[in-house]
Design a protein around this motif. Structure first.
Motif: not given
Length: 421
Positions: A194-198, A235-243
């Motif tokens: 897991f890599y933190w990049a909101p 394999i890369l699994v991205f998300n970005s929404y809440l911030w």
């Protein structure tokens, strides 16, 4: 002659005693070795890892034909109560669940929220099989990149897989000076990271724990600071929404340290700009033939009980059942953000880069029952005024484990294993 016989008997008896002694020594040494292996562990595993969660998920489904799911809309369906197959693991069996997702540990006593199966309308999902998944992922590195909901999903994936890995053959650690957390399954040479990049690009929210900021500031030019840590992923699994929930944010011209020159843009404009930067990086640096890429869609935040018929300021607190109304949509989900993401992925596909959308948005809409609410660790001491009003501090954003994120991973794994078949 009699004396000779006695000597022979004594000699045979001595040999027998010596042989039995050797056997006993080997047994003792074997027992000690087994005990040593049992107690050698890389972290907290000895506190709760019994391995019993393999009881329902490791003899089924080996060799499942993932091609049989071709053409099925996995994201259109309903929740079905299933206390035979779910949960896929028990909370106390996974030593990696942090306090913010450990709902049972922090006082939640109803556990029906763990027992729901997602049932697509047109097909059946394969039954989860941890050993089969690890075998198919052998030698690969999976990286989840994004915010705390993506961290929620990453830890779910770790919990789903770790129970079948023997003690001493798995390890969790944080990389030094980087917002990277790694779970390693040595037996299969699999990394689940897991890599933190909101906000995907460099921002003032990049510290993995010290990031409570209402003022969003991003440096649109510096995705490489983060992305250099993703390049060797399979394999890369991205998300970005809440911030992106604030109405506006600052786009810097210079560095984060020199934040005097900036433009203020709406969250929708900023989101589009960042996805364009992310798309350009993906087009240039991603190893297209080797790297599979996925983007998890936004998840529901059940902060307004009026959406499902409650009164006043009620929210997800004390909710124990899903919403059963078809196509329910809670008011906190920004559909415009979803359309911006879908458009960005379509443009990427036209450029020859396929990033698959894992559309978990609708299925999370129904699950008002599955949030931690007040049943979690809070890292700052709650004041008396807060304690007198539990609705005010209930967490309706994240998800209990075991729970809904396990289903996200089942759907993600179907997509991955369909490609790796």
């Amino acid at each position: 002659m009699e004396k000779k016989k006695k000597l022979m008997v004594v000699g045979i008896w001595d040999v027998k005693l010596m042989f039995e002694s050797v056997i006993i020594i080997f047994v003792i040494m074997g027992s000690l070795a087994t005990t040593a292996v049992y107690y050698v562990t890389s972290d907290r595993e000895q506190q709760g890892d019994t391995g019993s969660s393999s009881r329902r998920n490791n003899d089924d489904n080996v060799g499942f034909d993932y091609g049989s799911l071709d053409g099925c809309d996995l994201f259109s369906g309903k929740w079905v109560h299933d206390n035979e197959s779910y949960p896929l693991y028990k909370e106390h069996e996974c030593p990696y669940i942090p306090g913010e997702f450990s709902c049972g540990q922090y006082g939640r006593t109803d556990f029906k929220y763990q027992q729901w199966r997602w049932q697509p309308h047109g097909c059946n999902l394969p039954r989860f099989n941890a050993k089969d998944v690890l075998e198919r992922l052998r030698g690969k590195r999976v990286i989840f990149v994004g915010d705390s909901v993506n961290r929620n999903q990453w830890l779910s994936m770790v919990c789903m897989l770790q129970s079948v890995i023997p003690l001493g053959l798995k390890k969790m650690h944080k990389a030094a000076n980087v917002s990277l957390f790694t779970f390693k399954a040595f037996e299969y040479n699999v990394s689940i990271d897991f890599y933190w990049a909101p906000l995907l690009v460099e921002s003032n929210a990049d510290h993995p724990s010290k990031h409570k900021r209402n003022d969003r500031v991003i440096n649109i030019q510096t995705i490489e600071k983060h992305a250099k840590n993703w390049i060797n992923a399979d394999i890369l699994v991205f998300n970005s929404y809440l911030w992106w929930g604030t109405p506006t944010l600052k786009i810097l011209y210079g560095s984060i340290a020199d934040s005097k020159r900036y433009n203020i843009v709406s969250n929708h404009v900023g989101y589009k700009m960042v996805l364009e930067k992310w798309s350009n990086w993906l087009t240039t640096y991603r190893k297209h033939k080797r790297t599979l890429s996925y983007f998890m869609s936004m998840t529901a935040t059940h902060r307004r009980g009026v959406d499902w018929g409650m009164q006043g300021n009620e929210n997800c607190l004390n909710e124990t059942e899903p919403v059963m109304k078809d196509d329910f949509w809670e008011s906190g989900s920004d559909s415009k953000m979803m359309k911006i993401l879908e458009s960005s992925l379509d443009e990427l596909k036209a450029r020859g880069v396929n990033v698959q959308l894992v559309n978990i948005t609708q299925l999370t809409q129904y699950r008002k029952d599955a949030h931690p609410s007040i049943h979690r660790l809070f890292y700052s001491r709650l004041k008396a005024k807060q304690l007198s009003n539990p609705n005010g501090y209930a967490d309706c954003t994240h998800w209990c484990l075991p729970g809904v994120p396990d289903t996200w991973n089942e759907l993600l794994l179907v997509s991955i294993l369909q490609t790796l078949k």
